[in-house]
Scaffold this motif. Structure first.
Motif, PDB file in Angstrom:
ATOM      1  N   ASP A 481      35.436  38.605  14.266  1.00  0.00           N
ATOM      2  CA  ASP A 481      35.701  37.649  15.442  1.00  0.00           C
ATOM      3  C   ASP A 481      37.206  36.752  14.874  1.00  0.00           C
ATOM      4  N   ALA A 482      37.609  37.092  14.158  1.00  0.00           N
ATOM      5  CA  ALA A 482      39.087  36.468  13.459  1.00  0.00           C
ATOM      6  C   ALA A 482      40.278  37.105  14.001  1.00  0.00           C
ATOM      7  N   ILE A 483      39.727  38.186  14.706  1.00  0.00           N
ATOM      8  CA  ILE A 483      40.738  38.928  15.490  1.00  0.00           C
ATOM      9  C   ILE A 483      41.063  38.389  17.024  1.00  0.00           C
ATOM     10  N   THR A 484      41.941  37.108  16.957  1.00  0.00           N
ATOM     11  CA  THR A 484      41.963  36.732  18.313  1.00  0.00           C
ATOM     12  C   THR A 484      43.477  36.527  18.560  1.00  0.00           C
ATOM     13  N   GLU A 485      44.164  36.346  19.744  1.00  0.00           N
ATOM     14  CA  GLU A 485      45.465  36.411  19.997  1.00  0.00           C
ATOM     15  C   GLU A 485      46.168  34.947  19.432  1.00  0.00           C
ATOM     16  N   GLU A 486      45.154  33.949  19.296  1.00  0.00           N
ATOM     17  CA  GLU A 486      45.728  32.729  18.671  1.00  0.00           C
ATOM     18  C   GLU A 486      46.078  33.006  16.928  1.00  0.00           C
TER      19      GLU A 486
END
Length: 843
Positions: A481-486
């Motif tokens: 879940d840490a793979i985000t655009e931000e």
């Protein structure tokens, strides 16, 4: 919007190519001050339609109106003059020119600054798109892909167009650079300029566009306001059906499988000390601000860059630094620049697809065509490559279908580890979905994929892990879940600290030396040292070498070769070659023998000069006609002229005869001190030609056409006129060299000029000219001529065999080509790296 003036109108445009109807009566209206997005699948006709609007392609039917005026005789120059500027998907900047030169070359006469003031002007224009850090004196070939894109955009904006066409402008840009571009787009549309925006990235289309026109299969499928349509609705119009899911499901988290790939302490250009494990079934993304080492890390894994460290694949150690060895081990690289490193444009779809699988379809070294065709056909079906047939030239396919062919080629190589550099660059939305599925299938089959992408959304949706690079190191790993655009963007930006000022100063100085080393004047400096060294060595061995009579004679012979080399270089700069200069030199000597003999008047001598000029003009125009109109390769065309001219010389004088009168030879041999006037004349000519080459439009045109005639045409160059002029000037300078030679041998000898074909080519190559065109120096060519003549003279004084007259130039050419090629590869772009540990030697 309904009351705004239409500044670009295309009506009933039809365009066909062999086997393909690209546009089927397309219409488009763009109004001032709007951003009009043009979307569709690869091959839908978007780029073709804009090429018609820009005058680069002539439609089979239909009209183009720019600013209310019909484009009557389509050409890029005419369209630019009417107010249209295009940033092409396949960039039209010229790699052999500097940034400032390529920007100035694209400007129409009224807006074109002097080349002497081009640097500050280019810097101001680059600053507009946030590229003020690019040095205008840098050669375009030394820039990164992203920087080239920014130069292309800055060049187009400098035209201050009524209509600006941006074809996939953000494919190579970071989010920050894209934001700067969008700000500039808003600014110019607020001033009334219309922007046609072509992109496969639907989020940015909806963000920037006022209206959207969809093309499918060469036809218009509708024009809608951007604010009133969703991405799903746009995608449905583009591909003709609904799409359920953009990205395939990721691998299940928490796998404890042994690593398929183990990388320890990998170091190379722009990166150092990188450790990475990749498990079977994983897709790992590499992120970071462009230039921080992630792309170089991938290329080092592919064996394309020197590196040190260790790589273990499926339990076996893999040696670094050899692409072939990497492929045999199971590491397959999918290049990010498909035109420069991927597809082979002259070859067919079949040949491009099977390239890495030839060993599996060959028996005793002979390719089994049926087996090859079966494999290729299977990949074409599986990846839905849209092509008229396997034997279609790959150049006829759209960018997306070319990319699918590269994927097919990679899959046929049976990769254990697939290295994908910008795998969906320039690919439409539907093809992206298909390629995402392909990469996930590769991973699910028990292999692994490493992806470098500038598209953060792509990394977020596709990858199981993302490694963020900064200053050549892997600084953060994102999973689940840490793979985000931000998180990806934040980690890349916050980790990218400024370099120390002292290091920047050292790099600046080193850049200057590297720029000199990769430029056109290093060969001249090397030749000057060689000339001096050979002079000292020969004079030390024989005191008579530096006698006046020998010195003057050597420079006189160098004068003849110097003029011929100058002519040869003019043609070589355009990407051609003239093999006829040798026989033309001999013909000039023969012709002059009929007009400058004993008892002939001065008036007859002048008549002879006019006859020589007429002969040279006829030869130059004949060569140009064969190359440009008959479309013969320059080698074939000028070889035919070579044979004919030698036959004419032998017809006029079967054996040497017709002695020159003393007054003629004495005039040309006049000296000032120890230097012949003839040599001063050729030296002044070389300097003048060098200044014209660097600081005039014609000089830029010579280099632009030699760099890439198609791109030069897009930028408004008159390619035919430039090439015709080059061949004519070559013959005229050869005639001048022939007159110089005639004064020294003083007899009409039909065979005397034959050696000058090879020696003139040798001189310009020693002077640093590229045989592919676009690069060279007239001063270097003159120094090359002097060195060759000095070698010929020195062999006599050194009492060594005459064969050394051939050995030494050959050795120098090989050595020079290796050194110049290496220094040009290590151009200034190699110094754009972040601070890192010293680059280790290759493993």
């Amino acid at each position: 919007m309904t009351t705004a003036r239409v500044v670009l109108r295309l009506t009933d445009v039809v365009k066909t190519f062999p086997g393909v109807m690209a546009l089927k009566g397309v219409g488009l209206e763009v109004t001032e001050g709007e951003v009009h997005a043009l979307v569709g699948e690869n091959g839908a006709g978007k780029s073709t339609l804009m090429a018609v609007a820009a005058g680069s392609l002539v439609p089979d039917r239909g009209t183009v109106e720019i600013g209310g005026h019909v484009l009557e005789q389509p050409s890029p120059a005419a369209a630019q003059a009417m107010g249209i500027a295009v940033v092409y998907q396949h960039l039209s900047i010229l790699e052999d020119l500097t940034v400032a030169e390529t920007m100035v070359f694209a400007m129409p006469r009224g807006r074109r600054p002097s080349l002497l003031r081009a640097g500050p002007w280019a810097r101001r224009k680059l600053a507009v798109v946030g590229a003020g850090s690019i040095d205008p004196s840098t050669r375009v070939s030394d820039l990164s892909v992203a920087d080239r894109q920014l130069v292309e955009i800055a060049k187009a904006l400098a035209l201050e167009p009524k209509v600006l066409v941006l074809d996939e402008p953000t494919e190579s840009l970071t989010p920050v650079e894209s934001a700067l571009l969008f700000d500039q787009v808003r600014a110019i549309t607020a001033a009334g300029t219309a922007v046609v925006y072509i992109s496969h990235r639907l989020p940015e289309v909806r963000r920037i566009a006022d209206r959207i026109t969809v093309l499918r299969d060469g036809e218009t499928r509708g024009t809608v306001p951007a604010a009133s349509v969703s991405e799903d609705e746009i995608l449905r119009l583009i591909i003709g059906r609904a799409v359920d899911q953009a990205f395939p499901p990721k691998a299940a988290p928490g796998s404890e499988a042994e690593p398929l790939v183990s990388i320890r302490g990998l170091s190379g250009p722009r990166f150092h000390g990188v450790d990475l494990d990749v498990r079977p079934g994983e897709i790992v993304g590499l992120a970071g601000v462009e230039g921080n080492g992630q792309r170089e890390f991938l290329r080092a894994l592919a064996g394309l860059l020197r590196a040190s460290g260790s790589v273990t694949l499926a339990g076996r150690s893999v040696g670094l630094g050899d692409p072939g060895r990497m492929q045999r081990a199971g590491i397959v690289h999918l290049p990010g620049d498909r035109h420069a490193e991927g597809v082979l444009l002259p070859l067919s779809v079949r040949e491009n697809t099977s390239l890495l699988a030839l060993a599996s379809v060959a028996r005793s070294g002979i390719v089994q065509r049926r087996r090859e065709a079966e494999l290729v056909a299977g990949q074409i079906r599986q990846l839905d490559v849209r092509t008229p047939g396997m034997e279609t030239p790959i150049s006829a396919l759209s960018g997306g279908n070319q990319q699918k062919v590269l994927f097919a080629r990679s899959l046929l190589a049976s990769p254990t580890l697939l290295l994908a550099d910008e795998p969906t660059r320039g690919v439409d939305a539907n093809a992206r979905l298909e390629l995402y599925q392909v990469m996930r299938r590769v991973a699910q089959s028990g292999q692994a994929v490493i992806v470098v992408s500038s598209d953060v959304v792509e990394l977020q949706g596709l990858c199981d892990r993302v490694i963020v690079f900064s200053r050549g190191q892997a600084v953060r790993t994102l999973e689940g879940d840490a793979i985000t655009e931000e998180n990806i963007t934040g980690a890349a930006i916050t980790s990218d600290t400024q370099r120390a000022a002292a290091a920047g100063t050292r790099r600046s100085r080193l850049q200057q030396w590297r720029r000199f080393g990769s430029g056109d004047y290093l060969p001249t400096a090397v030749l000057a040292v060689l000339i001096g060294a050979l002079t000292l060595y020969t004079a030390e061995s024989n005191d008579f070498f530096l006698s006046k009579i020998n010195f003057v004679g050597m420079l006189l012979l160098a004068s003849a070769l110097g003029f011929i080399a100058i002519g040869q270089l003019i043609v070589l700069l355009t990407g051609g070659i003239d093999l006829s200069v040798g026989p033309l030199t001999g013909l000039v000597v023969v012709v002059m023998s009929f007009f400058a003999g004993a008892g002939q008047s001065d008036g007859r001598f002048v008549l002879g000069i006019l006859a020589v000029i007429g002969t040279a003009l006829a030869v130059g125009l004949t060569n140009a006609l064969l190359v440009r109109v008959v479309r013969l390769a320059p080698v074939i065309a000028t070889l035919a002229t070579y044979i004919v001219l030698q036959g004419i010389s032998l017809l006029l004088r079967e054996t040497p005869g017709g002695f020159y009168r003393t007054g003629v030879t004495g005039t040309i041999k006049t000296t000032i001190g120890w230097v012949p006037v003839a040599f001063l004349l050729v030296a002044a000519t070389a300097l003048a030609c060098e200044a014209l080459l660097r600081y005039t439009r014609f000089g830029l045109a010579l280099r632009a056409v030699g760099s890439d005639p198609v791109r030069a045409h897009r930028l408004g160059a008159h390619v035919t006129i430039t090439q015709v002029s080059a061949y004519v000037l070559c013959s005229l300078f050869t005639a001048a060299g022939g007159i110089m030679l005639a004064s020294q041998i003083a007899i009409g000898d039909p065979s005397v000029g034959l050696n000058y074909t090879l020696t003139s080519i040798t001189a310009v190559v020693l002077g640093g000219a590229s045989i592919f065109g676009g690069r060279g120096s007239f001063i270097g060519a003159l120094f090359g001529a002097v060195l060759i003549q000095e070698i010929v003279t020195s062999t006599t004084f050194l009492q060594i065999g005459t064969e050394w007259q051939y050995y030494l130039p050959g050795i120098l050419i090989l050595a020079g080509a290796g050194v110049y090629s290496r220094t040009r590869q290590l151009g200034p772009s190699a110094l754009a790296a972040p601070d890192a540990a010293p680059t280790p030697a290759a493993n």
